[in-house]
Every structure is written in C-alpha cells, then in structure tokens.
Design a protein around this motif. Structure first.
Motif, PDB file in Angstrom:
ATOM      1  N   PHE A 104     -34.005  34.290  48.645  1.00 36.14           N
ATOM      2  CA  PHE A 104     -34.989  34.067  47.590  1.00 36.14           C
ATOM      3  C   PHE A 104     -35.075  35.308  46.728  1.00 36.14           C
ATOM      4  O   PHE A 104     -35.068  36.435  47.229  1.00 36.14           O
ATOM      5  CB  PHE A 104     -36.362  33.764  48.194  1.00 36.14           C
ATOM      6  CG  PHE A 104     -37.493  33.775  47.183  1.00 36.14           C
ATOM      7  CD1 PHE A 104     -37.635  32.717  46.294  1.00 36.14           C
ATOM      8  CD2 PHE A 104     -38.381  34.836  47.106  1.00 36.14           C
ATOM      9  CE1 PHE A 104     -38.662  32.716  45.357  1.00 36.14           C
ATOM     10  CE2 PHE A 104     -39.413  34.846  46.177  1.00 36.14           C
ATOM     11  CZ  PHE A 104     -39.553  33.781  45.300  1.00 36.14           C
ATOM     12  N   GLN A 105     -35.124  35.086  45.432  1.00 45.91           N
ATOM     13  CA  GLN A 105     -35.255  36.193  44.484  1.00 45.91           C
ATOM     14  C   GLN A 105     -36.588  36.086  43.765  1.00 45.91           C
ATOM     15  O   GLN A 105     -36.897  35.059  43.162  1.00 45.91           O
ATOM     16  CB  GLN A 105     -34.108  36.175  43.469  1.00 45.91           C
ATOM     17  CG  GLN A 105     -34.123  37.389  42.532  1.00 45.91           C
ATOM     18  CD  GLN A 105     -32.853  37.471  41.689  1.00 45.91           C
ATOM     19  OE1 GLN A 105     -31.801  36.950  42.101  1.00 45.91           O
ATOM     20  NE2 GLN A 105     -32.945  38.085  40.541  1.00 45.91           N
ATOM     21  N   LEU A 106     -37.388  37.119  43.869  1.00 43.78           N
ATOM     22  CA  LEU A 106     -38.698  37.119  43.230  1.00 43.78           C
ATOM     23  C   LEU A 106     -38.533  37.034  41.716  1.00 43.78           C
ATOM     24  O   LEU A 106     -37.849  37.866  41.120  1.00 43.78           O
ATOM     25  CB  LEU A 106     -39.455  38.398  43.602  1.00 43.78           C
ATOM     26  CG  LEU A 106     -40.904  38.503  43.119  1.00 43.78           C
ATOM     27  CD1 LEU A 106     -41.784  37.498  43.862  1.00 43.78           C
ATOM     28  CD2 LEU A 106     -41.428  39.920  43.324  1.00 43.78           C
ATOM     29  N   PRO A 107     -39.151  36.050  41.079  1.00 44.67           N
ATOM     30  CA  PRO A 107     -39.029  35.943  39.624  1.00 44.67           C
ATOM     31  C   PRO A 107     -39.821  37.040  38.916  1.00 44.67           C
ATOM     32  O   PRO A 107     -40.794  37.571  39.462  1.00 44.67           O
ATOM     33  CB  PRO A 107     -39.614  34.564  39.316  1.00 44.67           C
ATOM     34  CG  PRO A 107     -40.542  34.289  40.445  1.00 44.67           C
ATOM     35  CD  PRO A 107     -39.939  34.933  41.652  1.00 44.67           C
ATOM     36  N   ALA A 108     -39.393  37.360  37.720  1.00 47.72           N
ATOM     37  CA  ALA A 108     -40.103  38.356  36.919  1.00 47.72           C
ATOM     38  C   ALA A 108     -41.370  37.751  36.332  1.00 47.72           C
ATOM     39  O   ALA A 108     -41.544  36.527  36.291  1.00 47.72           O
ATOM     40  CB  ALA A 108     -39.188  38.857  35.802  1.00 47.72           C
ATOM     41  N   ALA A 109     -42.254  38.615  35.894  1.00 47.39           N
ATOM     42  CA  ALA A 109     -43.467  38.157  35.214  1.00 47.39           C
ATOM     43  C   ALA A 109     -43.086  37.412  33.940  1.00 47.39           C
ATOM     44  O   ALA A 109     -42.088  37.740  33.287  1.00 47.39           O
ATOM     45  CB  ALA A 109     -44.356  39.343  34.882  1.00 47.39           C
ATOM     46  N   LYS A 136     -45.339  43.904  40.908  1.00 46.64           N
ATOM     47  CA  LYS A 136     -44.341  42.849  40.720  1.00 46.64           C
ATOM     48  C   LYS A 136     -44.833  41.456  41.081  1.00 46.64           C
ATOM     49  O   LYS A 136     -44.293  40.461  40.590  1.00 46.64           O
ATOM     50  CB  LYS A 136     -43.087  43.162  41.560  1.00 46.64           C
ATOM     51  CG  LYS A 136     -42.454  44.503  41.276  1.00 46.64           C
ATOM     52  CD  LYS A 136     -41.983  44.615  39.842  1.00 46.64           C
ATOM     53  CE  LYS A 136     -41.271  45.943  39.604  1.00 46.64           C
ATOM     54  NZ  LYS A 136     -40.849  46.084  38.176  1.00 46.64           N
ATOM     55  N   ALA A 137     -45.842  41.355  41.949  1.00 52.75           N
ATOM     56  CA  ALA A 137     -46.298  40.034  42.392  1.00 52.75           C
ATOM     57  C   ALA A 137     -47.648  40.146  43.071  1.00 52.75           C
ATOM     58  O   ALA A 137     -48.036  41.219  43.557  1.00 52.75           O
ATOM     59  CB  ALA A 137     -45.294  39.406  43.355  1.00 52.75           C
ATOM     60  N   GLN A 195     -39.687  40.145  59.566  1.00 54.18           N
ATOM     61  CA  GLN A 195     -39.077  41.016  58.579  1.00 54.18           C
ATOM     62  C   GLN A 195     -40.143  41.600  57.677  1.00 54.18           C
ATOM     63  O   GLN A 195     -41.225  41.035  57.518  1.00 54.18           O
ATOM     64  CB  GLN A 195     -38.023  40.260  57.751  1.00 54.18           C
ATOM     65  CG  GLN A 195     -36.710  40.146  58.481  1.00 54.18           C
ATOM     66  CD  GLN A 195     -35.560  39.771  57.568  1.00 54.18           C
ATOM     67  OE1 GLN A 195     -34.754  38.928  57.927  1.00 54.18           O
ATOM     68  NE2 GLN A 195     -35.461  40.393  56.414  1.00 54.18           N
ATOM     69  N   ARG A 196     -39.819  42.726  57.094  1.00 54.82           N
ATOM     70  CA  ARG A 196     -40.749  43.376  56.172  1.00 54.82           C
ATOM     71  C   ARG A 196     -40.695  42.659  54.833  1.00 54.82           C
ATOM     72  O   ARG A 196     -39.629  42.493  54.239  1.00 54.82           O
ATOM     73  CB  ARG A 196     -40.401  44.861  56.029  1.00 54.82           C
ATOM     74  CG  ARG A 196     -41.419  45.668  55.241  1.00 54.82           C
ATOM     75  CD  ARG A 196     -41.073  47.151  55.270  1.00 54.82           C
ATOM     76  NE  ARG A 196     -41.259  47.718  56.600  1.00 54.82           N
ATOM     77  CZ  ARG A 196     -40.260  48.129  57.387  1.00 54.82           C
ATOM     78  NH1 ARG A 196     -39.002  48.008  56.982  1.00 54.82           N
ATOM     79  NH2 ARG A 196     -40.514  48.639  58.570  1.00 54.82           N
ATOM     80  N   LEU A 197     -41.837  42.226  54.359  1.00 59.36           N
ATOM     81  CA  LEU A 197     -41.914  41.440  53.133  1.00 59.36           C
ATOM     82  C   LEU A 197     -41.324  42.184  51.944  1.00 59.36           C
ATOM     83  O   LEU A 197     -40.568  41.611  51.153  1.00 59.36           O
ATOM     84  CB  LEU A 197     -43.380  41.064  52.851  1.00 59.36           C
ATOM     85  CG  LEU A 197     -43.651  40.250  51.590  1.00 59.36           C
ATOM     86  CD1 LEU A 197     -42.970  38.888  51.665  1.00 59.36           C
ATOM     87  CD2 LEU A 197     -45.148  40.094  51.382  1.00 59.36           C
ATOM     88  N   ASP A 198     -41.662  43.453  51.813  1.00 58.43           N
ATOM     89  CA  ASP A 198     -41.172  44.253  50.690  1.00 58.43           C
ATOM     90  C   ASP A 198     -39.641  44.237  50.630  1.00 58.43           C
ATOM     91  O   ASP A 198     -39.038  44.105  49.561  1.00 58.43           O
ATOM     92  CB  ASP A 198     -41.641  45.711  50.778  1.00 58.43           C
ATOM     93  CG  ASP A 198     -42.947  45.904  51.479  1.00 58.43           C
ATOM     94  OD1 ASP A 198     -43.142  45.317  52.566  1.00 58.43           O
ATOM     95  OD2 ASP A 198     -43.796  46.651  50.956  1.00 58.43           O
ATOM     96  N   ASP A 199     -39.012  44.395  51.797  1.00 59.36           N
ATOM     97  CA  ASP A 199     -37.551  44.432  51.855  1.00 59.36           C
ATOM     98  C   ASP A 199     -36.940  43.083  51.487  1.00 59.36           C
ATOM     99  O   ASP A 199     -35.956  43.006  50.740  1.00 59.36           O
ATOM    100  CB  ASP A 199     -37.080  44.830  53.262  1.00 59.36           C
ATOM    101  CG  ASP A 199     -37.420  46.277  53.606  1.00 59.36           C
ATOM    102  OD1 ASP A 199     -37.680  47.067  52.678  1.00 59.36           O
ATOM    103  OD2 ASP A 199     -37.436  46.608  54.814  1.00 59.36           O
ATOM    104  N   PHE A 200     -37.519  42.008  52.013  1.00 60.14           N
ATOM    105  CA  PHE A 200     -36.976  40.682  51.744  1.00 60.14           C
ATOM    106  C   PHE A 200     -37.071  40.338  50.264  1.00 60.14           C
ATOM    107  O   PHE A 200     -36.197  39.674  49.704  1.00 60.14           O
ATOM    108  CB  PHE A 200     -37.726  39.634  52.574  1.00 60.14           C
ATOM    109  CG  PHE A 200     -36.988  38.336  52.735  1.00 60.14           C
ATOM    110  CD1 PHE A 200     -36.038  38.181  53.743  1.00 60.14           C
ATOM    111  CD2 PHE A 200     -37.233  37.269  51.906  1.00 60.14           C
ATOM    112  CE1 PHE A 200     -35.356  36.986  53.906  1.00 60.14           C
ATOM    113  CE2 PHE A 200     -36.555  36.064  52.046  1.00 60.14           C
ATOM    114  CZ  PHE A 200     -35.616  35.918  53.047  1.00 60.14           C
ATOM    115  N   LEU A 201     -38.153  40.793  49.618  1.00 63.29           N
ATOM    116  CA  LEU A 201     -38.346  40.523  48.189  1.00 63.29           C
ATOM    117  C   LEU A 201     -37.597  41.530  47.306  1.00 63.29           C
ATOM    118  O   LEU A 201     -37.537  41.354  46.092  1.00 63.29           O
ATOM    119  CB  LEU A 201     -39.837  40.555  47.845  1.00 63.29           C
ATOM    120  CG  LEU A 201     -40.709  39.477  48.511  1.00 63.29           C
ATOM    121  CD1 LEU A 201     -42.154  39.637  48.067  1.00 63.29           C
ATOM    122  CD2 LEU A 201     -40.200  38.074  48.202  1.00 63.29           C
TER     123      LEU A 201
END
Length: 282
Positions: free
Chosen positions: A83-88, A219-220, A274-280
């Motif tokens: 999953f890739q976090l979308p930009a604002a 970022k989110a 898993q660490r959320l920051d790393d996954f995102l």
C-alpha cells in the motif's frame, strides 16, 4: 464552520479504499472517548456513513518497488508493503483507520504519555514489538528522556497535539494549526525528528484539522478500529484482529496487561507486528 466541513472518524472508513467494509461492533473509547458522528457537541455514536470526500477517495496502490522491507523482531523480515500512502489533495491530508493490505500484519500505536513507568519499556522489550507513539506535549515535557528509551528501540514519536483538546476538531483553523505545529516543533527539538503522522485527540477531525495537519508538514491522520484497554481487546469491526488493523493503546498503569492482551490477540489472528511508519514509508 459548516456541516459540510465536518467529518466523523467513522466516515474515514470510506477515505482510503475501505468502502466495502461494514460497520459493526462497539464504539471505541480512546483518549477520552470517540464520538462517532460529526455534529459539534454531539456524543452519541452514529452508524451512518457519508459519501467519501472526492478530494481524498482513493484505492490501494502498490508501493514503489524500491521500498525495501525492514527487519522485525516478530519475524525474520518485515512484510513488503503493498500500500502506498496517497498525497494530500487540495491541502487535505488522507485519513487512515486501518491499512488496506493483504499482508498478515498489524500495527500497534501508543498514545498520550501520561503514565511513565520503567516496567512499560521492559514489557515492550520483552515482546520485541515495534510501535508508533502519538504523544502530547503537555504530558511528556516533564520527562522526555523516558520516551527516548522507546525511541532508542527504533520507534518514532508522532504528533498528538499540545494539550489533547478533544474538542479541537470543531475549533477555528488557527487554533488547530497552533496545537499541531507547536507539537511538531517540540518533537523536533526534544527528539531530533519532526513527526510525519498525526492523531487527533479523541480521534475526531474536520477538514480544517486535515488542512492544518498538512500545513504543519504531516502526511496523514491516523485513527484506529481496534483498542486495547484494561487488559481487554475491543473491536469496532468484527471480533478479532484483521490484517492492516491499527491498534490503539495508551501509556497507562495497565500497560503490561494491555500489551499481554494484544499479544494474545495477534497470536490468535496469526499476524505479525510491523511499525506503521515504516510500512507507510514516512
């Protein structure tokens, strides 16, 4: 602020590729409670879902192939993010209540920072779980060294505002921005890194909150659908942990009991932490 500017945290389910998810279970009480509707001054959870905001609706996309997996104490290697976090969009940061992933992973987040006990750090080291900390300036500034112990394990401090005002979401933009930005600056000074993720107090937010978070460099917005409190797991959807769940916990006297309950739940679900920051990738 008009009603169209207000978004309840349950409505975030539609924002990041989760429109097929049903709402069920109990309302979660974390950080002084989570009202489920989006009317100022309301306290009764709402089961309705509104149409997604077109500025933030997205579907899951595959993460960049250059993003590498990181080692994890809960397995030989962390799962590759899918999953890739979308930009604002139009200045509004995206909102996540869970991560839409097919990987067998779960994310543990710990809030506030009121109770500071050496036993909590020892318990986390015992289980070897990576975490994401959403801390409040007014509760941690008397002992930032305590949280540097958690940071030394590779965990990061994220933004949970200055004062933990659970009515912040309904207040003017300038007030919300100050609550977020002052914590950004404090975290940079005290911990050497500015946060990249934001959790609003009580989980509630508005478009002004999302805009203020973006302008402060975040970022989110991160909410949750599972909670551990008083040594018991609580679920907003379903009756067990699911892949991609973001679990809310707190720095409280029952830290060890909560961590044990989470440990058992994640074993029963067959998930890795898993660490959320790393996954995102933030």
């Amino acid at each position: 602020m008009s009603k169209s500017d207000l978004v309840g945290r349950r409505d975030a389910l539609t924002l990041i590729g989760l429109s097929g998810l049903g709402l069920g279970g109990v309302g979660l009480a974390g950080c002084a409670g989570v009202p489920g509707n989006d009317e100022p001054g309301s306290s009764t959870p709402s089961a309705r879902r509104t149409s997604p905001d077109p500025s933030t609706t997205t579907t899951s996309t595959t993460a960049s192939p250059t993003k590498s997996a990181t080692s994890s104490p809960t397995g030989p290697a962390a799962a590759e993010p899918d999953f890739q976090l979308p930009a604002a969009k139009r200045g509004l940061v995206p909102v996540l209540t869970r991560v839409p992933t097919k990987q067998p992973v779960v994310f543990l987040s710990i809030d506030d920072g009121v109770t500071k006990r050496a036993e909590a750090l020892a318990a986390l080291q015992h289980y070897g779980y990576p975490v994401t900390m959403f801390l409040t300036k007014n509760t941690i500034q008397n002992d930032p060294e305590y949280f540097r112990g958690f940071q030394a394990l590779g965990n990061r401090i994220q933004n949970h505002t200055v004062s933990h005002d659970t009515t912040m979401w309904a207040k003017p933009f300038a007030y919300q921005y100050a609550e977020i930005k002052v914590m950004q600056d404090y975290a940079q000074e005290a911990f050497g890194r500015a946060p990249t993720l934001f959790r609003p107090p009580g989980g509630r937010y508005s478009k002004a909150t999302r805009r203020a978070a973006g302008q402060a460099g975040l970022k989110a917005i991160i909410d949750w659908e599972a909670l551990v409190s008083g040594g018991q797991m609580q679920y907003q959807v379903g009756a067990k942990l699911r892949p991609g769940d973001i679990v809310l916990m707190h720095f409280r006297p029952e830290f060890e009991a909560d961590l044990k309950a989470f440990h058992q739940a994640r074993l029963e679900a067959g998930l890795k932490v898993q660490r959320l920051d790393d996954f995102l990738g933030v």
